[in-house]
Design a protein around this motif. Structure first.
Motif, PDB file in Angstrom:
ATOM      1  N   ILE A   1       0.824  -1.212   0.000  1.00  0.00           N
ATOM      2  CA  ILE A   1       0.000   0.000   0.000  1.00  0.00           C
ATOM      3  C   ILE A   1       0.861   1.266   0.000  1.00  0.00           C
ATOM      4  N   PHE A   2       2.088   1.173   0.523  1.00  0.00           N
ATOM      5  CA  PHE A   2       2.984   2.335   0.511  1.00  0.00           C
ATOM      6  C   PHE A   2       3.298   2.779  -0.917  1.00  0.00           C
ATOM      7  N   PHE A   3       3.335   1.831  -1.839  1.00  0.00           N
ATOM      8  CA  PHE A   3       3.730   2.121  -3.214  1.00  0.00           C
ATOM      9  C   PHE A   3       2.542   2.349  -4.145  1.00  0.00           C
ATOM     10  N   SER A   4       1.399   1.801  -3.791  1.00  0.00           N
ATOM     11  CA  SER A   4       0.259   1.832  -4.706  1.00  0.00           C
ATOM     12  C   SER A   4      -0.793   2.870  -4.351  1.00  0.00           C
ATOM     13  N   LYS A   5      -0.728   3.425  -3.154  1.00  0.00           N
ATOM     14  CA  LYS A   5      -1.718   4.416  -2.706  1.00  0.00           C
ATOM     15  C   LYS A   5      -0.994   5.631  -2.127  1.00  0.00           C
ATOM     16  N   PRO A   6      -1.628   6.777  -2.115  1.00  0.00           N
ATOM     17  CA  PRO A   6      -1.015   7.937  -1.447  1.00  0.00           C
ATOM     18  C   PRO A   6      -0.945   7.735   0.068  1.00  0.00           C
ATOM     19  N   GLN A   7      -0.053   8.470   0.696  1.00  0.00           N
ATOM     20  CA  GLN A   7       0.010   8.547   2.149  1.00  0.00           C
ATOM     21  C   GLN A   7      -0.557   9.903   2.573  1.00  0.00           C
ATOM     22  N   TYR A   8      -1.045   9.955   3.796  1.00  0.00           N
ATOM     23  CA  TYR A   8      -1.615  11.196   4.331  1.00  0.00           C
ATOM     24  C   TYR A   8      -1.104  11.383   5.754  1.00  0.00           C
TER      25      TYR A   8
ATOM     26  N   PRO B   1      -7.965   6.215  -0.502  1.00  0.00           N
ATOM     27  CA  PRO B   1      -7.446   5.995   0.857  1.00  0.00           C
ATOM     28  C   PRO B   1      -6.124   5.266   0.794  1.00  0.00           C
ATOM     29  N   GLY B   2      -5.273   5.494   1.789  1.00  0.00           N
ATOM     30  CA  GLY B   2      -3.960   4.855   1.832  1.00  0.00           C
ATOM     31  C   GLY B   2      -3.478   4.784   3.258  1.00  0.00           C
ATOM     32  N   VAL B   3      -2.198   5.029   3.473  1.00  0.00           N
ATOM     33  CA  VAL B   3      -1.639   5.060   4.823  1.00  0.00           C
ATOM     34  C   VAL B   3      -1.923   6.426   5.432  1.00  0.00           C
TER      35      VAL B   3
ATOM     36  N   HIS C   1      -0.700   7.889  -9.847  1.00  0.00           N
ATOM     37  CA  HIS C   1       0.220   7.130  -8.997  1.00  0.00           C
ATOM     38  C   HIS C   1      -0.395   5.773  -8.643  1.00  0.00           C
ATOM     39  N   GLU C   2      -1.675   5.779  -8.336  1.00  0.00           N
ATOM     40  CA  GLU C   2      -2.371   4.537  -8.014  1.00  0.00           C
ATOM     41  C   GLU C   2      -2.346   3.582  -9.211  1.00  0.00           C
TER      42      GLU C   2
END
Length: 527
Positions: A129-136, A165-167, A428-429
């Motif tokens: 999830i760190f690579f496939s979704k944004p972080q907030y 949604p992401g980290v 990015h996703e």
């Protein structure tokens, strides 16, 4: 009197450490990189001040490693100081004679040889999830006013505004005080329900922590009695270490019992609240100076204490670091030091990310979109605020291994600019599987995900190029870095196709004027 002087001289001779020096001549057309992430914009080096890796981590990652495009590299197991001057590298080490190693004839060959020998990949990588979704990160919106209501509002607005949604990282001051790992009940009345709701929304949840302990707290008294705190030089009393939030005691992680105690405390926190992991802040080498403190093992000062802090984080799959010593090839998420909200600092993102990759930190994030300094986003005047800068910053993040929002784009951007940021978050996703595939390769080979042009295309004149980069083997990325909406791009030999489908002959430089704000220029080689 003579006897007193004699004994003083004996004591001085015992305490003086040997200094090993090396003068290494830079070869013709040779370029050098490495040492410190934050010096990325000065790489390849020509002239530098004396950089002391034992205590100078420049708020970011450092490593006892320098590497050249002529197949040469320098490695030491201990911190050394170095300076580039007069076509030489001057190195001083208190612990060993530092020498040059030769491995092939290119930057890539030298890097891979050093990685294999001294910081081999662990075979593990952070969760996908760190690579496939944004972080907030809640820092800029909530600062020291972290609260259950504020975190939920932030998370709900992420979904409401069409961002994936992401980290999600809950930043400093969720806890009662430093060294305490309980949620502040006044502002977090039901933390279990908070974490459950965030998980239901699709987020993974991390908490900000540091190695510091507030003085005269319950935890301070307990840890002091156990001998788990760093001590003041020549004293049994805990040292009060100065950091950006004042003066605090600090865990001595060179004490195995202190290390184990903190680790078990954090694991219990994860079990109780179902927290996924931690943003492990601080741990900067400059905070642990031998002349000011005593540590349990008598040797883990400066960078060594920073390394222990990083090893602690490796116990948790969900982690994030800003300060780190060595640990290249490990499954640690690294972030660039907080940048200011400015075009000048935005232009540092690419060279610093490239530098981090050459220290073995493939799993890295280029700070926060628009900058991580909160003061830039207080009392915003929409008439003077540069929304274009946020968009261009977001575009850089979109084709990096990771991207992170902190300032809420829906608060500072109009609909037009917000829609562009959402578009690139989804871009990015879309690249998630591709980026993750190179993260897996990095865990096996040690190769960076974000690569210097010189790394990928040696002997094609890219030695000084640091404003464009390769994302894996496929994408040459050339973001717009100025408010003029134009840029020059040099393409390697061969045939290339850009993001709009236009074809170009490589081995030439092209200038792109009036690049629309909606466009991020990237190129793919035509086989």
């Amino acid at each position: 009197m003579k006897k007193i002087l004699f004994f003083i001289l004996i004591l001085l001779s015992v305490n003086l450490k040997a200094q090993y020096t090396s003068n290494i001549e830079v070869l013709a057309n040779e370029k050098w990189w490495g040492g410190a992430t934050k010096w990325g914009s000065n790489m390849p080096y020509t002239i530098s001040p004396v950089i002391d890796l034992r205590y100078d981590n420049f708020d970011n990652q450092t490593s006892p490693f320098l590497v050249s495009n002529k197949g040469r590299y320098i490695w030491s197991d201990s911190p050394f100081s170095y300076q580039f001057k007069d076509n030489n590298i001057y190195i001083t080490s208190p612990e060993e004679q530092v020498k040059v190693n030769v491995a092939g004839s290119t930057l890539k060959e030298a890097y891979l040889a050093a990685s294999k020998a001294f910081f081999p990949p662990s075979g593990e990588l952070p969760p996908g999830i760190f690579f496939s979704k944004p972080q907030y990160n809640t820092w800029i919106e909530l600062m020291y006013d972290q609260s259950q209501a504020g975190v939920l509002e932030y998370a709900r607005n992420i979904i409401k505004n069409g961002l994936p949604p992401g980290v999600l990282m809950i930043d400093d001051n969720w806890q009662n005080y430093y060294g305490n790992f309980d949620f502040k009940k006044v502002t977090f009345p039901d933390p279990k329900n908070l974490i459950d709701e965030l998980h239901t929304m699709g987020f993974k949840v991390m908490l900000w922590i540091s190695p510091f302990v507030s003085p005269d707290s319950r935890e301070f008294r307990s840890l002091k009695s156990k001998g788990y705190l760093i001590k003041r030089k020549g004293s049994d009393e805990p040292a009060m270490i100065q950091w950006w939030n004042g003066h605090s005691a600090c865990y001595d992680l060179s004490n195995p019992k202190a290390y184990g105690y903190l680790l078990s405390t954090l694991k219990k926190l994860c079990e109780e609240y179902k927290v996924d992991g931690f943003k492990l802040d601080a741990g900067d080498a400059k905070m642990y100076r031998e002349e000011e403190i005593d540590v349990y093992d008598g040797k883990s000062y400066g960078a060594y204490q920073s390394e222990l802090w990083a090893k602690l984080g490796s116990e948790f799959p969900y982690n994030e670091y800003r300060a780190c010593w060595k640990m290249g090839g490990q499954a640690l998420v690294q972030r660039l030091h907080d940048k200011s909200y400015s075009w000048e600092d935005m232009q540092l993102l690419i060279p610093d990310m490239l530098a981090a990759g050459l220290l073995g930190h493939a799993y890295a994030c280029p700070d926060m979109i628009g900058g991580g300094e909160y003061s830039s986003f207080l009392n915003i005047d929409s008439n003077s605020f540069d929304q274009q800068l946020i968009v261009r910053s977001c575009q850089i993040h979109a084709m990096m291994p990771m991207m992170q929002f902190s300032v809420a784009p829906w608060r500072i951007l109009d609909k037009k600019h917000l829609d562009i940021c959402v578009k690139f978050a989804k871009h990015h996703e879309m690249l998630g599987e591709y980026i993750l595939s190179y993260a897996k390769k990095a865990s096996e080979t040690g190769e960076p995900i974000v690569r210097y042009m010189e790394y990928s295309f040696p002997d094609e004149g890219f030695e000084d190029c640091k404003d464009q980069f390769m994302l894996g083997d496929k994408y040459l990325v050339a973001p717009v870095l100025t408010s003029e909406n134009s840029r020059s791009v040099k393409l390697p030999k061969g045939q290339w196709r850009d993001d709009e489908g236009k074809k170009y002959k490589g081995g030439k430089r092209y200038t792109f004027n009036n690049v629309p704000l909606e466009r991020l220029p990237w190129f793919e080689k035509i086989k």
